[in-house]
Design an enzyme around this catalytic site. Sequence first.
Site, mmCIF file in Angstrom:
data_model
loop_
_atom_site.group_PDB
_atom_site.id
_atom_site.type_symbol
_atom_site.label_atom_id
_atom_site.label_comp_id
_atom_site.label_asym_id
_atom_site.label_seq_id
_atom_site.Cartn_x
_atom_site.Cartn_y
_atom_site.Cartn_z
ATOM 1 C CG ASP A 65 -1.873 -1.158 1.241
ATOM 2 O OD1 ASP A 65 -2.416 -1.477 0.167
ATOM 3 O OD2 ASP A 65 -2.063 -1.765 2.313
ATOM 4 C CG LEU A 66 2.280 5.066 -2.940
ATOM 5 C CD1 LEU A 66 3.735 4.644 -3.126
ATOM 6 C CD2 LEU A 66 1.750 5.747 -4.201
ATOM 7 C CG ASP A 67 3.492 7.320 -0.014
ATOM 8 O OD1 ASP A 67 4.639 6.863 -0.033
ATOM 9 O OD2 ASP A 67 3.076 8.150 -0.840
ATOM 10 C CD GLU A 68 -2.227 4.383 3.587
ATOM 11 O OE1 GLU A 68 -2.158 4.274 4.812
ATOM 12 O OE2 GLU A 68 -2.991 5.187 3.001
#
EC number: 3.5.1.10
Length: 285
Positions: free
Chosen positions: A226-229
């Site tokens: 999950d991008l930037d998560e």
Amino acid sequence: MSNRRFVLTLSCEDRPGIVAAVTTELADLGANIAESDQFWDRVTNQFFLRISILSPDSVSLESVQKSLDPVISRFDMKARLVDMDNRPKVIVMVSKFDHALLHILYQLRVGWMDAEVVAIVSNHETSRRTADIEGIPYYHWPVTKETKGEQEDRLLKLVHETGADLVVLARYMQVLSDNLSKRLFGKVINIHHSFLPSFKGAKPYHQAHARGVKMIGATAHYVTPDLDEGPIIEQDAERVSHSLSAEDFVARGRDIESRVLARAVKYHLENRVMIVGNKTIVFTQ
């Protein structure tokens, strides 16, 4: 007398006697506790502990592990014992902006962090001179949509060949695939040039400037699909005002990014970070 250095991290359901059981076993080995940090999560009733251990040279990692195994089993612990005399190996990935890379190399040079950078990987040639000066192998692997899979296969091969313990994305402006993120989970740290979870994606400082924010910051986190998560390790922020341009935001942000990433990497190298679901427990000094 010289000592061997180990770090023990553990988590389990909280109940009386955990610390006493662990420290009794260490004392019986003639080991000394150099540092101890603990945390009780009242919501989940989970107990977290980090102990830095000094033991005589005659005491091996295996003997410490064998001594602790009955305690680990009795309290149903998730535990990890690390030999701190083995210097971690790090691969640093960078694109055009090299400020975070340079800060990490400096902190390693002066001894604030202890690790060996075994490779610098980039999709540009910008940092080759830095790698040559530092005597670090440099890998220039351009990335396109067509070559992304091949490049990531080469990265996995490099991790295995060098025995790298950690991959640091020091403003590496490429998104890792879900497959690579899963295979290297807990071993890749990214610096995001924003105070997550706000202003994700591209040009976060320009987004922040357009919104007229009064604080800008940076976030170091583990990489997940999950991008930037991913679980956040470290953050910092600085006050700004309406009188500053977007370019001023970027300049100040680069300084924050360098500091935040270096601290996150140091915490990881010293086994001060425990991943718990989508967040972390970080035992700072």
